[in-house]
Design an enzyme around this catalytic site. Structure first.
Site, mmCIF file in Angstrom:
data_model
loop_
_atom_site.group_PDB
_atom_site.id
_atom_site.type_symbol
_atom_site.label_atom_id
_atom_site.label_comp_id
_atom_site.label_asym_id
_atom_site.label_seq_id
_atom_site.Cartn_x
_atom_site.Cartn_y
_atom_site.Cartn_z
ATOM 1 C CB CYS A 104 31.970 35.806 42.163
ATOM 2 S SG CYS A 104 32.142 37.335 41.590
ATOM 3 C CG HIS A 124 36.254 36.225 38.346
ATOM 4 N ND1 HIS A 124 35.852 35.138 39.226
ATOM 5 C CD2 HIS A 124 35.767 37.299 38.623
ATOM 6 C CE1 HIS A 124 35.268 35.963 40.277
ATOM 7 N NE2 HIS A 124 35.057 37.308 39.893
ATOM 8 C CG HIS A 139 35.830 41.952 39.731
ATOM 9 N ND1 HIS A 139 34.567 42.042 38.919
ATOM 10 C CD2 HIS A 139 35.728 41.079 40.541
ATOM 11 C CE1 HIS A 139 34.030 41.002 39.205
ATOM 12 N NE2 HIS A 139 34.715 40.179 40.062
ATOM 13 C CG HIS A 195 48.042 44.417 37.769
ATOM 14 N ND1 HIS A 195 47.896 45.718 37.745
ATOM 15 C CD2 HIS A 195 47.863 44.259 36.465
ATOM 16 C CE1 HIS A 195 47.102 46.363 36.575
ATOM 17 N NE2 HIS A 195 47.481 45.449 35.777
ATOM 18 C CD GLU A 255 33.134 42.100 43.020
ATOM 19 O OE1 GLU A 255 34.029 41.941 43.865
ATOM 20 O OE2 GLU A 255 32.084 41.613 43.002
HETATM 21 NI NI NI Z 1 34.049 38.617 41.051
#
Ligand code: NI
Length: 137
Positions: A32, A38, A40, A79, A125
């Site tokens: 993370c 990145h 989710h 987004h 998550e």
């Molecule tokens: Ni993450």
């Protein structure tokens, strides 16, 4: 009585503490903390509690919750990059815990009505990891 509406949004983030170096961040936050971020596919449950209105048979019209949460949260985070794009997340380390806290602040004052209150916000998550915030205990 509790009623729940489910939402989905996709967002990216980098979970890191700017006071620490990359190695320390990686030790605490693992993948993370990837420097380029990145994404989710988040799932969120918004739960409201209250008594059933004898006239409507509802605690609260779930479509009201839908419209409120879409306007105050989903439209702002879906987004988007949670570190950069979202005004109310500015300067906040975007862990699932802090996401739930900040989302709570966005909608809680707008849900309180006679006999109605925001009960909890659950942020999922990943398939395995979720957090639930129920306000200051
Ligand atoms: Ni993450």
């Amino acid at each position: 009585m509790q009623i729940t509406r489910k939402f989905h949004f996709s967002a990216s983030h980098r979970v890191y503490n700017p006071a620490l170096n990359d190695e320390e961040n990686c030790r605490i936050y693992g993948k993370c903390s990837n420097p380029n971020g990145h994404g989710h596919n988040y799932e969120m449950d918004v739960t409201v509690s209250g008594e059933v209105d004898p006239e409507t048979g509802f605690v609260m019209d779930l479509s009201e919750i839908k419209l409120l949460v879409e306007k105050e949260i989903i439209d702002k985070v879906d987004h988007k990059n949670l570190n950069i794009d979202v005004d109310f997340m500015s300067g906040v380390l975007p862990s699932a815990e802090n996401i739930a806290l900040k989302f709570w602040e966005q909608i809680e004052p707008k849900i309180n009505g006679p006999g109605i209150r925001l009960h909890s916000i659950m942020i999922r998550e990943t398939v395995n990891n979720s957090v639930t915030y129920m306000g200051k205990q």
